[in-house]
Design an enzyme around this catalytic site. Structure first.
Site, PDB file in Angstrom:
ATOM      1  CD  GLU A  86      -1.211   0.228   3.813  1.00 37.10           C
ATOM      2  OE1 GLU A  86      -1.610   1.342   4.073  1.00 37.10           O
ATOM      3  OE2 GLU A  86      -1.607  -0.886   4.424  1.00 37.10           O
ATOM      4  CB  CYS A 118      -2.242  -4.579   6.302  1.00 38.20           C
ATOM      5  SG  CYS A 118      -1.723  -3.083   7.025  1.00 38.20           S
ATOM      6  CG  HIS A 259      -2.237  -7.589   9.823  1.00 35.34           C
ATOM      7  ND1 HIS A 259      -0.968  -7.050   9.785  1.00 35.34           N
ATOM      8  CD2 HIS A 259      -2.865  -6.610  10.384  1.00 35.34           C
ATOM      9  CE1 HIS A 259      -1.066  -5.518   9.547  1.00 35.34           C
ATOM     10  NE2 HIS A 259      -2.203  -5.358  10.097  1.00 35.34           N
TER      11      HIS A 259
END
Length: 456
Positions: A86, A118, A259
């Site tokens: 990103e 993400c 994550h």
């Protein structure tokens, strides 16, 4: 007709993070916040960052070139290459196209970039696996690059930054096998974290709402995964940890990677999965000490309820240390790599845990990207990962980095802010801080074309 590829998954991993970091204890002092706010409250120890000498192109070039070199991969053996990021430098030209200079005459390589906060790296992994499984596959391997430079404006979010990139070699006969058909996905429209201002590297963030979105996405993706797993019902869902009186559904995963916006959120999220097991089987002896009223709690309330959080964090404390903590060693020492975060977690796990303790084991993995997109998937270790662990060499590489004071970090954030979207620009950062074999920016010309060198 030739047989279809088997045991598709990850065959090699390369990880890149910058050579310098800021210590979160020192950052707490510099920011004038209470001791432990970043280190205990967020679970962060150190944070990687870079000045204007590095960008997403240099990160991706470094990670990919090192993957090819360290595993002796023939560039002609790659038929698919996709990048998840990103960190955008161009609204049209892909990072993947920049990487093509590493592949010489091999121009027959599918894939471009995939973007959603993400989550882009995970979507690229899915695309790579799908390509190998498809009729389009030509017998070659795929590469996925996932990485970002996570920067925030001054304030509460700045210590949750980070930087790094992961390169994955994907193909058949892999030692880290993606379990076929076992994915659960959750997609929704949300403004929890987004970057509408293309003149800035900084996002707009609603922190509390984003954590809420993350938790909801974890719940939904895990439920979807469990439903898929139950449908398979082929005897492969055995529990490898615990006996009948102590096991839960969570125990079918020997290790887990998440994550990692912050390591504290990872700890809470692992506990959240045990809460799901409780709701599914509250009468299990495992949950004998759990307050019965938690079973009937309103779902929305459960997302932020401190009793739920504390109860299941306590119940998972030992398992977290054994099964999840190895996967957050990169995150706590480098911060959030955005698209690279969950995959650096897998790299951390492979590097930290002994090969003998990994063979035959299952790894659960949760990926989240704001906006939002999330998936829960799983891998099985099918052979030795010693080579990958040796190449990654994460603990010693983390140890060899250079600490810089928060004042310098602050100055470098300002330097990046000034350099963003500039043309006819020469970077001001010191190239001597960059490690050998690393790509770095030397010039941006008056047409915005970027030039790089490799540190000798």
């Amino acid at each position: 007709m030739s047989s279809r590829p088997q045991n598709i998954g990850i065959k090699a991993i390369e990880l890149y993070f910058p050579s310098q970091y800021v210590d979160q204890v020192e950052l707490e002092k510099f920011d004038g916040v209470s001791a432990g706010k970043y280190t205990i409250g967020l679970g962060q120890t150190k944070m990687s960052f870079c000045d204007d000498r590095e960008d997403i192109y240099s990160f991706a070039l470094t990670a990919t070139s090192k993957l090819l070199k360290n595993y002796n991969i023939d560039p002609n053996s790659i038929g698919f290459l996709e990048v998840g990021t990103e960190t955008l430098l161009d609204k049209s030209k892909s990072v993947k196209s920049v990487l093509m200079q590493l592949f010489g005459d091999n121009t027959n390589i599918e894939g471009v970039d995939t973007i959603n906060a993400c989550y882009g790296g995970t979507n690229a992994v899915f695309n790579a696996i799908n390509w190998v499984e498809s009729s389009a596959w030509d017998g070659r391997d795929a590469i996925v690059v996932a990485g970002d430079i996570a920067l925030y404006a001054k304030g509460n979010a700045r210590p949750t930054g980070g930087a790094g990139a992961v390169a994955l070699l994907i193909g058949p006969n892999a030692p880290i096998v993606a379990e076929p058909g076992l994915r659960g996905t959750y997609m929704q429209h949300a403004y929890d974290f987004y970057k509408p201002d293309l003149t800035s590297e900084y996002p707009y963030v609603d922190g509390h709402y984003s954590v809420n979105c993350y938790s909801k996405a974890l719940d939904a993706a895990y439920r979807a995964y469990c439903k898929r797993e139950a449908k398979q019902a082929n005897g492969t869902n055995g529990v490898t940890n615990g006996d009948a009186s102590t096991k839960t559904g969570l125990d079918r995963f020997d290790y887990m990677a998440f994550h990692s916006p912050t390591c504290k959120l990872v700890q809470k999220s692992y506990a959240r999965l045990l809460y799901h097991d409780y709701l599914a089987n509250a009468d299990s002896p495992v949950f004998a000490e759990v307050a019965p009223e938690l079973r009937d709690m309103d779902y929305e309330k459960s997302l932020t309820d401190k009793v739920v959080e504390k109860t299941f964090m306590t119940l998972t404390k030992k398992r977290f240390q054994e099964r999840v903590n190895p996967a957050i060693q990169v995150a706590t020492n480098c911060g959030n790599m955005y698209c690279g975060s969950v995959w650096s977690g897998l790299a951390s796990l492979i590097s930290v845990v002994d090969n003998k303790d990994l063979e035959g084991k299952r790894i659960g993995l949760f990926s989240y990207g704001s906006g939002l997109a999330a998936s829960f998937l799983s891998f099985r270790i099918n052979g030795s990962v010693d080579k990958i662990s040796d190449v990654l060499n994460i603990p010693s590489r983390l140890e060899s980095r250079r600490a810089v004071p928060p004042e310098t970090y602050d100055q470098m954030c300002d330097l990046r802010k000034q350099a963003h979207l500039q043309k006819d620009y020469t970077p001001k950062g010191d190239p001597s801080t960059i490690l050998p074999g690393t790509y770095y920016l030397t010039k941006v010309d008056d047409m915005f074309k970027r030039e790089y060198a490799i540190k000798e």
